[in-house]
Scaffold this motif. Structure first.
Motif, PDB file in Angstrom:
ATOM      1  N   UNK A  56      15.793   2.273 -24.035  1.00  0.00           N
ATOM      2  CA  UNK A  56      16.456   2.468 -22.743  1.00  0.00           C
ATOM      3  C   UNK A  56      16.071   3.856 -22.260  1.00  0.00           C
ATOM      4  N   UNK A  57      15.247   3.905 -21.209  1.00  0.00           N
ATOM      5  CA  UNK A  57      14.831   5.196 -20.660  1.00  0.00           C
ATOM      6  C   UNK A  57      16.024   5.821 -19.933  1.00  0.00           C
ATOM      7  N   UNK A  62      16.883   5.054 -11.671  1.00  0.00           N
ATOM      8  CA  UNK A  62      17.045   3.610 -11.479  1.00  0.00           C
ATOM      9  C   UNK A  62      16.968   3.192 -10.017  1.00  0.00           C
ATOM     10  N   UNK A  63      16.881   4.148  -9.097  1.00  0.00           N
ATOM     11  CA  UNK A  63      16.819   3.839  -7.662  1.00  0.00           C
ATOM     12  C   UNK A  63      15.383   3.664  -7.168  1.00  0.00           C
ATOM     13  N   UNK A  64      14.420   4.100  -7.955  1.00  0.00           N
ATOM     14  CA  UNK A  64      13.018   4.031  -7.533  1.00  0.00           C
ATOM     15  C   UNK A  64      12.510   2.600  -7.659  1.00  0.00           C
ATOM     16  N   UNK A  65      11.951   2.080  -6.554  1.00  0.00           N
ATOM     17  CA  UNK A  65      11.411   0.718  -6.547  1.00  0.00           C
ATOM     18  C   UNK A  65       9.903   0.674  -6.344  1.00  0.00           C
ATOM     19  N   UNK A  66       9.320   1.779  -5.841  1.00  0.00           N
ATOM     20  CA  UNK A  66       7.871   1.841  -5.610  1.00  0.00           C
ATOM     21  C   UNK A  66       7.355   3.178  -6.130  1.00  0.00           C
ATOM     22  N   UNK A  74      -3.311   9.470  -5.104  1.00  0.00           N
ATOM     23  CA  UNK A  74      -4.438   8.895  -4.362  1.00  0.00           C
ATOM     24  C   UNK A  74      -4.375   7.364  -4.379  1.00  0.00           C
ATOM     25  N   UNK A  75      -3.562   6.812  -5.264  1.00  0.00           N
ATOM     26  CA  UNK A  75      -3.356   5.370  -5.333  1.00  0.00           C
ATOM     27  C   UNK A  75      -2.198   4.991  -4.404  1.00  0.00           C
ATOM     28  N   UNK A  76      -2.282   3.836  -3.741  1.00  0.00           N
ATOM     29  CA  UNK A  76      -1.182   3.425  -2.862  1.00  0.00           C
ATOM     30  C   UNK A  76       0.085   3.094  -3.665  1.00  0.00           C
ATOM     31  N   UNK A  77       1.228   3.223  -3.001  1.00  0.00           N
ATOM     32  CA  UNK A  77       2.494   2.857  -3.618  1.00  0.00           C
ATOM     33  C   UNK A  77       2.486   1.379  -3.996  1.00  0.00           C
ATOM     34  N   UNK A  78       3.095   1.080  -5.149  1.00  0.00           N
ATOM     35  CA  UNK A  78       3.241  -0.298  -5.607  1.00  0.00           C
ATOM     36  C   UNK A  78       4.654  -0.492  -6.136  1.00  0.00           C
ATOM     37  N   UNK A  79       5.121  -1.726  -6.134  1.00  0.00           N
ATOM     38  CA  UNK A  79       6.420  -2.031  -6.705  1.00  0.00           C
ATOM     39  C   UNK A  79       6.427  -1.758  -8.199  1.00  0.00           C
ATOM     40  N   UNK A  80       7.537  -1.255  -8.717  1.00  0.00           N
ATOM     41  CA  UNK A  80       7.600  -0.876 -10.130  1.00  0.00           C
ATOM     42  C   UNK A  80       7.370  -2.051 -11.074  1.00  0.00           C
ATOM     43  N   UNK A  88      12.810   2.409 -12.896  1.00  0.00           N
ATOM     44  CA  UNK A  88      12.957   1.015 -12.480  1.00  0.00           C
ATOM     45  C   UNK A  88      14.433   0.652 -12.529  1.00  0.00           C
ATOM     46  N   UNK A  89      14.833  -0.465 -11.915  1.00  0.00           N
ATOM     47  CA  UNK A  89      16.256  -0.816 -11.892  1.00  0.00           C
ATOM     48  C   UNK A  89      16.909  -0.873 -13.277  1.00  0.00           C
ATOM     49  N   UNK A  90      16.245  -1.486 -14.223  1.00  0.00           N
ATOM     50  CA  UNK A  90      16.700  -1.503 -15.618  1.00  0.00           C
ATOM     51  C   UNK A  90      15.602  -0.842 -16.443  1.00  0.00           C
ATOM     52  N   UNK A  91      15.767   0.435 -16.758  1.00  0.00           N
ATOM     53  CA  UNK A  91      14.682   1.201 -17.380  1.00  0.00           C
ATOM     54  C   UNK A  91      14.482   0.881 -18.861  1.00  0.00           C
ATOM     55  N   UNK A  92      14.016  -0.339 -19.107  1.00  0.00           N
ATOM     56  CA  UNK A  92      13.751  -0.775 -20.472  1.00  0.00           C
ATOM     57  C   UNK A  92      12.309  -0.413 -20.821  1.00  0.00           C
ATOM     58  N   UNK A  93      12.142   0.308 -21.906  1.00  0.00           N
ATOM     59  CA  UNK A  93      10.810   0.673 -22.380  1.00  0.00           C
ATOM     60  C   UNK A  93      10.311  -0.340 -23.387  1.00  0.00           C
ATOM     61  N   UNK A  94       9.033  -0.651 -23.308  1.00  0.00           N
ATOM     62  CA  UNK A  94       8.374  -1.569 -24.236  1.00  0.00           C
ATOM     63  C   UNK A  94       7.262  -0.784 -24.919  1.00  0.00           C
TER      64      UNK A  94
END
Length: 144
Positions: A56-57, A62-66, A74-80, A88-94
């Motif tokens: 659990x990070x 947890x509010x960041x979605x992109x 230099x890379x475009x924004x992407x969904x998490x 991420x909404x549920x900051x589970x680390x793998x």
């Protein structure tokens, strides 16, 4: 839903930005410190070479979605959900880690990218016949 930590990560990194972007990008060892209450759950791990660790990070946003992948602006924004960002909404680390040694309730590993004190949610064996990308399911795919 109720989750309880089974232990915590012991690593050299204490602040966001210090840890490698991915655990496989470092040879620096870390440890999985399993709480004594759960030490019996380690039985049978002695012959495991690779583990999957879920964390659990707890310091993630947890509010960041992109995000910019790997923090590269230099890379475009992407969904998490299309990235490995800890934010991420549920900051589970793998984490897929290599076992170096097991001593009591402590598992020394290589390949961990979590901050010191990060809660461990679960530890599972990594099984090549199931977890490798080339592994094929034994069941037939469902009809469409």
């Amino acid at each position: 839903m109720q989750l309880i930590p089974v232990g915590k990560v012991r690593s050299h990194w204490s602040r966001i930005g210090e840890a490698p972007k991915q655990g496989r990008e470092t040879d620096v060892p870390s440890a999985l410190e399993v709480f004594e209450t759960f030490e019996a759950a380690l039985e049978g791990l002695a012959n495991m070479q690779t583990l999957v660790v879920l964390t659990w990070f707890d310091r993630a946003d947890r509010e960041i979605l992109r995000v910019h992948p790997r923090g590269d602006r230099s890379e475009p924004l992407r969904g998490v959900f299309s990235t490995r960002s800890p934010h991420r909404p549920n900051p589970i680390g793998l984490h897929v880690v290599d076992v170096l040694r097991i001593s009591g309730n402590r598992i020394e590993v290589r390949g961990m990218d979590a901050l010191d004190g990060t809660p461990i949610l679960d530890i599972k064996p990594w099984l090549k016949n199931l977890d490798a990308p080339e592994a094929k399911a034994s069941a037939s795919p469902p009809d469409r």
